[in-house]
Design a protein around this motif. Structure first.
Motif, short mmCIF file in Angstrom:
data_model
loop_
_atom_site.label_atom_id
_atom_site.label_comp_id
_atom_site.label_asym_id
_atom_site.label_seq_id
_atom_site.Cartn_x
_atom_site.Cartn_y
_atom_site.Cartn_z
N UNK A 1 44.58 35.53 33.02
CA UNK A 1 44.60 36.72 33.86
C UNK A 1 43.26 37.43 33.73
N UNK A 2 42.62 37.65 34.89
CA UNK A 2 41.30 38.29 34.92
C UNK A 2 41.29 39.45 35.89
N UNK A 3 40.39 40.41 35.62
CA UNK A 3 40.13 41.50 36.55
C UNK A 3 38.80 41.21 37.22
N UNK A 4 38.80 41.22 38.54
CA UNK A 4 37.59 40.98 39.31
C UNK A 4 37.01 42.33 39.73
N UNK A 5 36.01 42.80 38.98
CA UNK A 5 35.36 44.07 39.28
C UNK A 5 34.10 43.79 40.09
N UNK A 6 33.42 44.84 40.52
CA UNK A 6 32.22 44.67 41.35
C UNK A 6 31.11 43.94 40.63
N UNK A 7 30.88 44.30 39.35
CA UNK A 7 29.73 43.76 38.63
C UNK A 7 30.07 42.67 37.64
N UNK A 8 31.32 42.53 37.26
CA UNK A 8 31.69 41.54 36.24
C UNK A 8 33.16 41.18 36.38
N UNK A 9 33.57 40.17 35.61
CA UNK A 9 34.99 39.85 35.51
C UNK A 9 35.41 40.09 34.06
N UNK A 10 36.58 40.65 33.91
CA UNK A 10 37.12 40.97 32.58
C UNK A 10 38.30 40.05 32.33
N UNK A 11 38.22 39.25 31.26
CA UNK A 11 39.30 38.36 30.90
C UNK A 11 40.32 39.16 30.10
N UNK A 12 41.52 39.32 30.65
CA UNK A 12 42.55 40.15 30.02
C UNK A 12 43.41 39.36 29.06
N UNK A 13 43.92 38.21 29.52
CA UNK A 13 44.84 37.45 28.66
C UNK A 13 44.80 35.98 29.02
N UNK A 14 45.22 35.19 28.04
CA UNK A 14 45.36 33.74 28.22
C UNK A 14 46.66 33.36 27.54
#
Length: 122
Positions: free
Chosen positions: A107-120
């Protein structure tokens, strides 16, 4: 006889067009780093790969493997049904991949400048 002459000219033009098209598409192929993404899954994964990777605070230390995450972003399947593509400011995507005959979910968050990996999850 006129039909054969027209057919000959048609085949000459067709062969020149095919040679031009093959040359043009070969130049645009993966050999030069360009890929054609028309389907939503491919387009989102390509967008995610183009941004810097940031690990979330909740992600376990054992899952902070860039190679593992990049394999999800290259070969994964996005579950659009369970993803939140309308959230602001960052869209949330669930990416599924079969590893060792077991389904893994990233599960990732797709932000404007980066992607944040939330969980695996395994």
């Amino acid at each position: 006889m006129a039909f054969l002459r027209r057919l000959g000219w048609y085949l000459v033009g067709l062969s020149i067009g095919i040679v031009f098209l093959v040359f043009f598409l070969q130049k645009k192929s993966e050999e030069t780093g360009t890929e054609f993404c028309y389907f939503p899954n491919c387009r989102v994964l390509k967008d995610l790969r183009s941004k810097p990777l940031v690990f979330g605070d909740k992600l376990q230390e054992t899952f902070r493997d860039t190679i593992l995450i990049q394999s999800f972003l290259k070969d994964g399947d996005i579950d659009f049904r369970n993803s939140d593509t309308k959230s602001e400011p960052c869209k949330i995507y669930r990416i599924e991949k079969d590893i060792d005959n077991r389904k893994r979910i990233l599960q990732v968050q797709n932000c404007k400048d980066s992607i944040v990996v939330e969980s695996l999850s395994y």
